[in-house]
Design a protein around this motif. Structure first.
Motif, PDB file in Angstrom:
ATOM      1  N   ARG A 176       0.830  -1.207   0.000  1.00  8.73           N
ATOM      2  CA  ARG A 176       0.000   0.000   0.000  1.00  8.73           C
ATOM      3  C   ARG A 176       0.865   1.258   0.000  1.00  8.73           C
ATOM      4  NH1 ARG A 176      -4.999   1.054   4.226  1.00  8.73           N
ATOM      5  NH2 ARG A 176      -5.825   2.948   3.190  1.00  8.73           N
ATOM      6  N   LEU A 177       1.970   1.160   0.748  1.00 10.35           N
ATOM      7  CA  LEU A 177       2.897   2.297   0.825  1.00 10.35           C
ATOM      8  C   LEU A 177       3.555   2.539  -0.527  1.00 10.35           C
ATOM      9  CD1 LEU A 177       4.127   4.438   2.658  1.00 10.35           C
ATOM     10  CD2 LEU A 177       5.939   2.793   3.237  1.00 10.35           C
ATOM     11  N   LEU A 178       3.927   1.447  -1.249  1.00  9.77           N
ATOM     12  CA  LEU A 178       4.535   1.570  -2.562  1.00  9.77           C
ATOM     13  C   LEU A 178       3.543   2.177  -3.540  1.00  9.77           C
ATOM     14  CD1 LEU A 178       6.830   1.035  -4.563  1.00  9.77           C
ATOM     15  CD2 LEU A 178       5.909  -1.305  -4.861  1.00  9.77           C
ATOM     16  N   GLU A 179       2.310   1.752  -3.435  1.00  8.64           N
ATOM     17  CA  GLU A 179       1.288   2.273  -4.332  1.00  8.64           C
ATOM     18  C   GLU A 179       1.095   3.777  -4.092  1.00  8.64           C
ATOM     19  OE1 GLU A 179      -3.493   1.604  -5.289  1.00  8.64           O
ATOM     20  OE2 GLU A 179      -2.413   0.280  -3.916  1.00  8.64           O
ATOM     21  N   GLU A 180       1.132   4.123  -2.824  1.00  6.81           N
ATOM     22  CA  GLU A 180       0.968   5.539  -2.490  1.00  6.81           C
ATOM     23  C   GLU A 180       2.132   6.365  -3.022  1.00  6.81           C
ATOM     24  OE1 GLU A 180      -0.755   8.964  -1.093  1.00  6.81           O
ATOM     25  OE2 GLU A 180      -1.615   6.931  -1.229  1.00  6.81           O
ATOM     26  N   PHE A 181       3.355   5.822  -2.937  1.00  7.29           N
ATOM     27  CA  PHE A 181       4.535   6.530  -3.448  1.00  7.29           C
ATOM     28  C   PHE A 181       4.428   6.718  -4.955  1.00  7.29           C
ATOM     29  CE2 PHE A 181       7.845   5.382   0.049  1.00  7.29           C
ATOM     30  CZ  PHE A 181       7.269   6.330   0.861  1.00  7.29           C
ATOM     31  N   VAL A 182       3.969   5.671  -5.688  1.00  8.15           N
ATOM     32  CA  VAL A 182       3.859   5.765  -7.148  1.00  8.15           C
ATOM     33  C   VAL A 182       2.837   6.833  -7.513  1.00  8.15           C
ATOM     34  CG1 VAL A 182       3.143   4.525  -9.229  1.00  8.15           C
ATOM     35  CG2 VAL A 182       4.598   3.394  -7.550  1.00  8.15           C
ATOM     36  N   ASN A 183       1.702   6.818  -6.826  1.00  5.77           N
ATOM     37  CA  ASN A 183       0.660   7.807  -7.113  1.00  5.77           C
ATOM     38  C   ASN A 183       1.160   9.232  -6.804  1.00  5.77           C
ATOM     39  OD1 ASN A 183      -1.117   5.769  -7.910  1.00  5.77           O
ATOM     40  ND2 ASN A 183      -2.009   5.560  -5.850  1.00  5.77           N
ATOM     41  N   HIS A 184       1.876   9.318  -5.728  1.00  8.89           N
ATOM     42  CA  HIS A 184       2.364  10.648  -5.306  1.00  8.89           C
ATOM     43  C   HIS A 184       3.400  11.188  -6.281  1.00  8.89           C
ATOM     44  CE1 HIS A 184       2.556  13.789  -2.284  1.00  8.89           C
ATOM     45  NE2 HIS A 184       3.898  13.797  -2.422  1.00  8.89           N
ATOM     46  N   ILE A 185       4.222  10.267  -6.826  1.00  5.09           N
ATOM     47  CA  ILE A 185       5.217  10.689  -7.816  1.00  5.09           C
ATOM     48  C   ILE A 185       4.518  11.202  -9.061  1.00  5.09           C
ATOM     49  CG2 ILE A 185       7.038   9.846  -9.366  1.00  5.09           C
ATOM     50  CD1 ILE A 185       7.910   7.981  -7.074  1.00  5.09           C
ATOM     51  N   GLN A 186       3.451  10.552  -9.455  1.00  8.66           N
ATOM     52  CA  GLN A 186       2.701  10.998 -10.629  1.00  8.66           C
ATOM     53  C   GLN A 186       2.099  12.391 -10.377  1.00  8.66           C
ATOM     54  OE1 GLN A 186      -0.152   7.874 -11.388  1.00  8.66           O
ATOM     55  NE2 GLN A 186       1.396   6.465 -12.249  1.00  8.66           N
ATOM     56  N   GLU A 187       1.584  12.574  -9.144  1.00  8.17           N
ATOM     57  CA  GLU A 187       1.022  13.877  -8.802  1.00  8.17           C
ATOM     58  C   GLU A 187       2.103  14.957  -8.856  1.00  8.17           C
ATOM     59  OE1 GLU A 187      -0.798  13.547  -5.020  1.00  8.17           O
ATOM     60  OE2 GLU A 187      -2.419  12.226  -5.710  1.00  8.17           O
ATOM     61  N   LEU A 188       3.286  14.624  -8.377  1.00  8.31           N
ATOM     62  CA  LEU A 188       4.388  15.586  -8.391  1.00  8.31           C
ATOM     63  C   LEU A 188       4.785  15.935  -9.818  1.00  8.31           C
ATOM     64  CD1 LEU A 188       6.682  14.273  -5.499  1.00  8.31           C
ATOM     65  CD2 LEU A 188       5.238  16.323  -5.482  1.00  8.31           C
ATOM     66  N   GLN A 189       4.765  14.947 -10.707  1.00 11.30           N
ATOM     67  CA  GLN A 189       5.117  15.198 -12.096  1.00 11.30           C
ATOM     68  C   GLN A 189       4.095  16.129 -12.747  1.00 11.30           C
ATOM     69  OE1 GLN A 189       5.378  11.236 -13.728  1.00 11.30           O
ATOM     70  NE2 GLN A 189       7.555  10.974 -13.101  1.00 11.30           N
ATOM     71  N   ILE A 190       2.826  15.900 -12.440  1.00  6.45           N
ATOM     72  CA  ILE A 190       1.773  16.752 -12.980  1.00  6.45           C
ATOM     73  C   ILE A 190       1.941  18.177 -12.449  1.00  6.45           C
ATOM     74  CG2 ILE A 190      -0.716  17.165 -12.991  1.00  6.45           C
ATOM     75  CD1 ILE A 190      -1.062  14.070 -12.847  1.00  6.45           C
ATOM     76  N   MET A 191       2.210  18.254 -11.148  1.00 10.51           N
ATOM     77  CA  MET A 191       2.416  19.567 -10.524  1.00 10.51           C
ATOM     78  C   MET A 191       3.608  20.273 -11.150  1.00 10.51           C
ATOM     79  SD  MET A 191       3.121  20.481  -6.526  1.00 10.51           S
ATOM     80  CE  MET A 191       1.665  19.550  -6.034  1.00 10.51           C
ATOM     81  N   ASP A 192       4.663  19.524 -11.439  1.00 15.05           N
ATOM     82  CA  ASP A 192       5.868  20.115 -12.024  1.00 15.05           C
ATOM     83  C   ASP A 192       5.570  20.680 -13.399  1.00 15.05           C
ATOM     84  OD1 ASP A 192       8.836  20.560 -12.102  1.00 15.05           O
ATOM     85  OD2 ASP A 192       8.663  19.138 -13.766  1.00 15.05           O
ATOM     86  N   GLU A 193       4.810  19.948 -14.197  1.00 14.48           N
ATOM     87  CA  GLU A 193       4.469  20.413 -15.540  1.00 14.48           C
ATOM     88  C   GLU A 193       3.636  21.692 -15.467  1.00 14.48           C
ATOM     89  OE1 GLU A 193       2.493  17.163 -17.316  1.00 14.48           O
ATOM     90  OE2 GLU A 193       4.321  15.939 -17.548  1.00 14.48           O
ATOM     91  N   ARG A 194       2.682  21.715 -14.531  1.00 16.41           N
ATOM     92  CA  ARG A 194       1.826  22.888 -14.384  1.00 16.41           C
ATOM     93  C   ARG A 194       2.665  24.123 -13.988  1.00 16.41           C
ATOM     94  NH1 ARG A 194      -1.189  21.227 -10.427  1.00 16.41           N
ATOM     95  NH2 ARG A 194      -2.569  20.016 -11.783  1.00 16.41           N
ATOM     96  N   ILE A 195       3.555  23.903 -13.047  1.00 19.78           N
ATOM     97  CA  ILE A 195       4.398  25.017 -12.576  1.00 19.78           C
ATOM     98  C   ILE A 195       5.311  25.489 -13.691  1.00 19.78           C
ATOM     99  CG2 ILE A 195       6.287  25.619 -10.992  1.00 19.78           C
ATOM    100  CD1 ILE A 195       4.940  23.775  -8.932  1.00 19.78           C
ATOM    101  N   GLN A 196       5.841  24.555 -14.500  1.00 24.57           N
ATOM    102  CA  GLN A 196       6.748  24.911 -15.583  1.00 24.57           C
ATOM    103  C   GLN A 196       6.032  25.772 -16.612  1.00 24.57           C
ATOM    104  OE1 GLN A 196       9.944  24.230 -15.504  1.00 24.57           O
ATOM    105  NE2 GLN A 196      10.281  25.418 -17.364  1.00 24.57           N
ATOM    106  N   ARG A 197       4.761  25.431 -16.925  1.00 29.09           N
ATOM    107  CA  ARG A 197       3.992  26.232 -17.881  1.00 29.09           C
ATOM    108  C   ARG A 197       3.748  27.643 -17.328  1.00 29.09           C
ATOM    109  NH1 ARG A 197       1.149  21.286 -18.460  1.00 29.09           N
ATOM    110  NH2 ARG A 197      -0.482  22.056 -17.047  1.00 29.09           N
ATOM    111  N   LYS A 198       3.468  27.695 -16.045  1.00 26.41           N
ATOM    112  CA  LYS A 198       3.231  28.998 -15.410  1.00 26.41           C
ATOM    113  C   LYS A 198       4.494  29.854 -15.451  1.00 26.41           C
ATOM    114  CE  LYS A 198       1.334  31.025 -11.223  1.00 26.41           C
ATOM    115  NZ  LYS A 198       0.782  30.750  -9.870  1.00 26.41           N
TER     116      LYS A 198
END
Length: 701
Positions: A42-64
């Motif tokens: 469950r912890l690994l799954e949470e880390f994978v999901n969180h990494i994806q969220e961070l990548q999305i956040m990074d792309e959004r911030i980069q566009r801004k």
């Protein structure tokens, strides 16, 4: 994504703490002992999901960020364009300003030129108008009737003064034969206006109107009566100024008050203030000084000198206070001349009055002391430094004369000494203040010679002379050497004398120290030592004559001598030790060594001559050696190497009295006797009782 943003908002960002918080917020991420079991999947799954969220956040911030960079570049271009437009506008404004400045300079030049032209036209016109007015006023004087309002209206006195002053100058250039009458009328009006202005100035001064005084003084400055205006001002300034008992303090306060005021009234305040000070000195102070001094000049020399010193000191102190004012270029010379003008008649013969008073006062102090002792003072010769030095030089051969009884009186008084020194100190202070710098050393030395005459000669030297007359003769059996008490008191007095010399005379005169040094050295050493040592030597000689027996050195029974040294030796040594101690207590410094040196030489000479009066057996010679050995111990107390050397040599000579005849030559050639004259050695060998034997004479020859 919202969960990630909350974790990122914590400052400062630390990766380890970020992961730790993420784990604790994830279900199943706790430790095995927690409320929920640890679930790694469950912890690994949470880390994978969180990494994806961070990548999305990074792309959004980069566009801004890219959007903001584009916006910034656009605004920078617009700002640069605006700055260029402002620079162009500034250049245009600066060009317009230069054109305006050139135009203003051109207009100003034109205005100045026009002004010069107007002035060139107006000045002759004004002069012509002024000349016309003067001619009009001149015609009125010529006609003998003054009609103009400027002459009839008293309120226009300033304008009238200006006109009449100019007319007066013009009238002086006119020929007298044709214009004598009009010149006389102008001069009369000139004088009347001058008097009116001075009266107006006087009234304004009494009312305390400084501004009006300044106006009138400015008008009078071009009139001949300006100096009279200053005189009036000075006279009125002094009205009511001398109300205290201290005229010098009053004068200082007056000058300080006028100094603050005079600059607001006159255009030359330093000249007016200097004239005021001159008036105060030459009239007020001079009359006061004359009144104070003339009444006691002939009747009371002491009061006269005190008053002269006090008045001169207070006058110089007043002069020092006035030095802070502006009196012109050389105010020091100006004030010195004023002081000299007041005191010149008194300072010319000051030193004669001073020395005459000091002599009479010193003589009175001494006479009063001797009268209190019921003592008639005997004459001991003339005084003066040269006589003193000559008598000191001859002191060693001075006969003692008949012995007299002074009943233990030293005829020295510290009270008398203090009085004499105090009088001399005051004389030195007056001399320093009242003498001209060129005469100061000579005057100070004259005062010093009076001190030497009355203190050193008439008092100390007289006491020593009297003490000398009281020294017992050599045949006296009980010698009370109170003369050393005189010496001790004289030594104390010389300390006071020397202190005054250094404190009061040396600052005034430095080139006479050798004279005092000579006097002190000769007077305090030769006089005190030689005279007392004559008495000491006589007493020792008396002891030896009374106590020494011929049988001491030639006993009847050579085998029954029980003493280590003779009774005469014991008494002489005791007496000498007592005198040495008394000398050390009554003198100090190098004086002690000098006196002990002289006493030691006399002591050795006495013993040497005494020993040659006797004949010595073998045992008697041994006793003489013991006596000399005791004398040598006594000589050690002197702590003078030369004296000890003399007794060492005498001890070696006494060995000639006991040495075997065969060893005489060897002893005479020893280290201590080798350099002595053969006659001296022979004289000691002759004292031996066995000298007449041919065998002894043969060994010594």
């Amino acid at each position: 994504a919202h969960f990630s943003v909350e974790l990122f908002q914590l400052e400062p960002f630390v990766a380890d703490e970020y992961i730790e918080r993420l784990v604790w917020r994830t279900p199943g991420g706790g430790s095995r002992g927690g409320p929920e079991a640890f679930d790694p999947k469950r912890l690994l799954e949470e880390f994978v999901n969180h990494i994806q969220e961070l990548q999305i956040m990074d792309e959004r911030i980069q566009r801004k960020v890219e959007k903001l960079e584009q916006q910034c570049q656009k605004e920078a271009k617009e700002f640069a364009k605006k700055v260029q437009e402002l620079q162009k506008s500034n250049q245009v404004a600066f060009q317009h300003f230069q054109e305006l400045d050139e135009h203003i300079s051109y207009v100003a030049t034109k205005v100045c030129h026009l002004g010069d032209q107007l002035e060139g036209v107006n000045t002759p016109r004004q002069r012509a108008v002024e000349a016309q007015k003067l001619m009009k006023y001149f015609n009125e004087f010529l006609d003998g009737e003054l009609k103009s309002d400027v002459f009839t209206n008293s309120e226009k006195i300033k304008e009238a003064a200006d006109i009449i002053q100019k007319l007066h100058l013009i009238a002086q250039e006119l020929p007298f034969d044709r214009f004598s009458e009009v010149k006389s009328k102008i001069a009369s009006k000139y004088h009347d206006l001058e008097c009116q202005l001075i009266q107006e100035f006087t009234s304004a001064q009494r009312r305390g109107e400084i501004s009006r005084m300044r106006e009138v003084a400015a008008v009078l400055l071009h009139f001949k009566g300006y100096s009279h205006c200053v005189d009036v001002y000075i006279k009125q300034c002094q009205e009511g100024a001398y109300l205290r008992n201290d005229i010098f303090e009053d004068a200082a306060i007056l000058c300080q008050r006028v100094n603050k005021q005079v600059g607001d009234i006159f255009s030359n305040p330093e000249t007016v203030l200097a004239k005021l000070i001159q008036n105060v000195f030459e009239i007020k102070l001079q009359s006061f000084v004359k009144e104070q001094l003339e009444e006691c000049r002939k009747s009371d020399a002491e009061q006269y000198l005190k008053n002269l010193y006090d008045l001169y000191t207070r006058t110089t102190n007043l002069s020092s206070k006035l030095m802070e004012f502006n009196l012109g270029t050389d105010k020091q010379t100006f004030l010195s001349k004023l002081i000299k003008s007041i005191f010149i008649s008194y300072l010319e013969n000051y030193i004669e009055v001073e020395t005459g008073y000091l002599k009479s006062r010193s003589a009175m102090i001494l006479q009063r002391y001797y009268d209190s002792k019921n003592h008639q003072k005997r004459s001991i010769g003339t005084g003066g430094i040269q006589d003193l030095k000559e008598r000191i030089r001859q002191r060693t051969n001075l006969p003692l004369g008949p012995s007299i009884d002074t009943h233990g009186e030293t005829f020295l008084s510290q009270e008398v000494v203090v009085n004499l020194l105090q009088e001399t100190k005051q004389a030195f202070e007056r001399c320093h203040r009242l003498s001209d710098p060129s005469d100061l050393p000579r005057n100070a030395f004259r005062i010093f010679t009076i001190l030497v005459e009355f203190l050193c000669i008439e008092h100390i030297d007289y006491a020593l002379e009297t003490g000398l007359a009281g020294i017992p003769s050599s045949d006296s059996r009980n010698a009370n050497l109170y003369f050393l008490d005189v010496v001790q008191q004289a030594n104390t007095i010389f300390h006071l004398f020397d202190k005054q010399f250094n404190d009061h005379l040396m600052p005034l005169i430095s080139d006479c120290y050798s004279i005092l040094h000579d006097i002190l050295r000769v007077f305090s050493l030769n006089l005190k030592s030689t005279c007392s040592q004559k008495c000491q030597t006589g007493q020792m000689k008396h002891i030896l004559a009374a106590e020494q027996k011929k049988t001491d050195f030639k006993p009847e029974d050579e085998n029954n001598v029980l003493i280590q040294y003779t009774n005469a030796c014991v008494k002489v040594c005791a007496y000498v030790r007592k005198q040495v101690e008394k000398i050390k207590n009554s003198m100090d410094g190098k004086n002690v060594d000098t006196v002990l040196m002289e006493l030691g030489v006399r002591f050795h000479r006495l013993i040497y001559e005494h020993l040659q009066q006797y004949s010595y057996s073998c045992m008697g010679g041994m006793l003489a050696i013991c006596d000399v050995a005791e004398y040598r111990k006594c000589a050690k107390d002197f702590k003078i190497p030369m004296v000890l050397h003399l007794f060492d040599t005498l001890h070696a000579l006494c060995n000639l009295l006991v040495v075997a005849p065969d060893n005489l030559k060897q002893v005479c050639s020893g280290e201590q006797l080798a350099n002595l004259d053969k006659n001296i050695l022979h004289s000691f060998v002759q004292l031996r009782a066995d000298y007449r034997s041919a065998r002894l004479a043969r060994h010594f020859s």
